[in-house]
Design an enzyme around this catalytic site. Structure first.
Site, PDB file in Angstrom:
ATOM      1  N   ASP A 289       4.135   4.511  -1.592  1.00  0.00           N
ATOM      2  CA  ASP A 289       4.518   5.842  -2.064  1.00  0.00           C
ATOM      3  C   ASP A 289       4.166   5.935  -3.551  1.00  0.00           C
ATOM      4  OD1 ASP A 289       6.015   8.388  -2.453  1.00  0.00           O
ATOM      5  OD2 ASP A 289       6.823   7.917  -0.484  1.00  0.00           O
ATOM      6  N   HIS A 312       0.724   6.419  -4.096  1.00  0.00           N
ATOM      7  CA  HIS A 312       0.583   7.869  -4.136  1.00  0.00           C
ATOM      8  C   HIS A 312       0.475   8.361  -5.571  1.00  0.00           C
ATOM      9  CE1 HIS A 312       2.461   8.565   0.148  1.00  0.00           C
ATOM     10  NE2 HIS A 312       1.424   7.750   0.146  1.00  0.00           N
TER      11      HIS A 312
END
Length: 481
Positions: A289, A312
Site C-alpha cells: 500500500d 502505492h
C-alpha cells in the site's frame, strides 16, 4: 543517575521478581486486563482517545542526523552513556524461543527502565521473542530507549491472537516524551494469515482477486507522544500498517527498512495523522500500500532520501471522508526514488470534505516504472456509489520540481482531477520529464479545474493546466485551517 543508584534499582527489582516467582501466571493474566496505576491515569484509553491539541511552541522539524546505528559490540546499548541503566528482558524471565509468551517479562523490564533516567530495555540478539498486544505507557523518565537487537514478533495469525487483546494494534507506545526505539534487529509481523482473511478483496496475481484483510492489527503505534526517535530497525510483514504516529509532535525516523509483499493489502509503511514536526530520512520501504501516508492534522513534515517500491507511492490523504474537515500543510518530499509502484506522488480527497492542503513541495524525485506518477484525485472513492458533492478540501500551492524518470503506460503519468466547485490553485510544474518505461507515449496529461504555471516545458506537455486563478472558490470559511 550514578552507578550505585542503578545497581540498587536492579537489586530491588531482582528481589521482587524472586519473591513473586510462584505467582507469575496469575500476575500475568491479571495484568493484561488491569489498567496501569498512575497518579494521573490516562483518560480515555489510548485505543480510542482523540488526539490532543498541539503543544506550543512547536518543536522544529528534526534534521537528518547522519546517524550510524551499529553498536560497538553485540547487545550494547546504541545510545550508550555512563549513566544508562540497562534492563535485559531475559533477566526478567523472557525465554526468546519464538513460542513462549514473553509479554510479562517485557512489561516488567519496561516498568523498571521507565523509572530511571536513560533507562534501556534491551532485547538481545540471536533470540526470537513473542509477545501479545501490549501498551508500553508513560510518562517515563527522560532518555528511555527500547532497543531490539533480536527478533520481536506477535502471535502467528488471528487464530493465535488472544481473544482479550485488541485486534487493531500490537505494540503501542503511549504518552511518552524523549524516547528512542532502535536496534539492529527485526520486528516480524507474521502478517500472511491476516492478509488471507476473507473480508476485503484486493488485487492478486494475473488480474485475480484475493480476500483479506479484516480487522487486522497495525504493528507499531506511537500515540500522544513527543520527541521520538525511531532508527535502525527492520520492520516486515505487518498484518496492516507497519508504523503509525497519531497525536504526536517532534518525530525523527532514520535508516529504517520496511518490507512486505507487493500484494499484501493495507500494509502502509509509515502513516502519520494529527502529527507535527516530522523528519523521515534514509529509509527503504517496499509494501502493498502507501509507502508513506499523511493524514489530516499533519504539518511541518520533511521526507528525504527515501526509496519506495513496490508500493502505492507517497500519499497525502485520503482526506475529507464522511464530510470531515481536513488540514495538511508544509509537507516537503525531496531526493526520493519511487519504483515499480501503482502511484508516485499522490494527493487524494473525498467529495464533501472541507479544509485545505497547502504548501506542498515535491522536489528531485526519480520515478522508475510508476503508474500515475503525479496525481491529484479529488474524487477518491472506494465504491461506485459515491456521488459528486459541492464542497471539497481546497488544494493550493503544490510544487513539482525536477520530477524525472519512467512511467507505466497503462495510465497517464500526470493526472489532476480537481473538484468541480473548488479548483486546485497555484500548481507549479518545473523540470518534469516522464518517459514511457516501455512502449510508446499514451494519453496526454489530464487536468480538470486545475490552475497553475509551467516554469519549464514538461514531458509530456501539460497544456491542460489553466493560467491564473478561478473566479471564485466558494465559501472561504470552509477552507480555513
Amino acid at each position: 543517575m550514578d552507578i550505585s543508584h542503578c545497581f540498587l534499582v536492579l537489586l530491588i527489582t531482582t528481589v521482587l521478581l524472586i519473591q513473586d516467582a510462584t505467582n507469575v501466571d496469575a500476575r500475568y493474566h491479571h495484568h493484561l486486563g488491569k489498567k496501569q496505576k498512575n497518579k494521573n491515569p490516562p483518560n480515555p484509553s489510548p485505543a480510542y482517545a482523540p488526539a490532543p491539541a498541539p503543544a506550543s511552541p512547536s518543536p522544529s522539524i528534526p534534521s537528518d542526523p547522519g546517524y550510524d546505528p551499529t553498536p560497538t559490540r553485540p547487545d550494547e546499548p546504541i545510545n550508550n552513556s555512563n549513566t544508562s541503566c540497562i534492563f535485559y528482558v531475559t533477566d526478567f524471565g523472557a525465554v526468546g524461543d519464538g513460542s513462549t509468551d514473553d509479554t510479562a517479562a517485557f512489561k516488567s523490564a519496561w516498568k523498571a527502565a521507565c523509572q530511571v533516567e536513560n533507562g534501556v530495555v534491551l532485547v538481545p540478539s540471536n533470540l526470537v521473542f513473542m509477545i501479545t498486544s501490549t501498551i508500553f505507557s508513560g510518562p517515563c523518565q527522560p532518555g528511555l530507549v527500547f532497543q531490539v537487537d533480536g527478533v520481536l514478533m506477535p502471535p502467528d495469525g488471528p487464530d493465535c491472537w488472544p481473544k482479550s487483546d485488541s485486534s487493531k494494534q500490537w505494540l503501542v507506545f503511549y504518552q511518552l516524551d524523549d524516547m528512542t526505539f532502535t536496534g539492529t534487529g527485526t520486528i516480524e509481523g507474521n502478517g500472511q494469515k491476516w492478509w488471507d482473511l476473507p473480508c476485503k478483496p484486493h488485487r492478486g496475481p494475473n488480474g485475480s482477486t484475493l480476500p483479506g484483510p479484516c480487522d487486522s492489527p497495525a504493528l507499531i503505534r506511537f500515540f500522544m507522544s513527543s520527541n521520538l526517535v525511531v532508527t535502525g530497525l527492520r520492520i516486515q510483514n505487518s498484518p496492516q500498517f507497519h508504523m503509525k504516529f497519531d497525536g504526536c509532535e517532534g518525530v525523527l525516523i532514520d535508516k529504517l527498512s520496511i518490507s512486505s509483499p507487493k500484494l499484501s493489502p493495507n500494509t502502509d509503511g509509515i502513516h502519520i495523522e494529527n502529527t507535527k514536526s516530522v523528519g523521515i530520512y534514509n529509509s527503504v520501504i517496499g509494501n502493498g500500500d502507501d509507502c508513506i501516508s499523511i493524514g489530516t492534522g499533519c504539518s511541518d513534515v520533511n521526507i528525504e532520501a527515501v526509496t519506495c517500491g513496490p508500493s502505492h507511492g507517497i500519499s497525502i490523504g485520503s482526506l475529507g471522508v464522511h464530510n470531515s474537515h481536513a488540514c495538511v500543510s508544509n509537507i516537503t518530499v525531496r531526493n526520493a526514488i519511487i519504483k515499480d509502484s501503482d502511484n508516485g506522488l499522490r494527493i487524494k480527497t473525498w467529495q464533501g470534505g472541507t479544509g485545505s492542503v497547502s504548501s506542498i513541495s515535491f522536489e528531485n524525485i526519480q520515478m522508475e516504472n510508476v503508474r500515475n506518477c503525479v496525481i491529484i484525485d479529488q474524487y477518491y472513492c472506494l465504491t461506485k456509489a459515491c456521488r459528486n458533492q459541492t464542497s471539497a478540501v481546497y488544494l493550493t500551492d503544490v510544487k513539482y520540481r525536477n520530477i524525472k524518470g519512467t512511467y507505466d503506460v497503462r495510465t497517464p503519468p500526470i493526472h489532476f482531477a480537481c473538484s468541480d466547485t473548488v479548483a486546485c490553485t497555484n500548481i507549479t510544474m518545473s523540470e518534469v520529464e516522464l518517459l514511457p518505461y516501455e512502449g510508446v507515449l499514451v494519453d496526454d496529461p489530464f487536468c480538470w479545474n486545475a490552475y497553475g504555471v509551467q516554469e519549464t516545458l514538461t514531458i509530456p506537455p501539460i497544456d491542460c493546466l489553466q493560467d491564473g486563478l478561478p473566479e471564485t472558490l466558494g465559501e472561504n470559511s470552509l477552507y480555513n485551517c
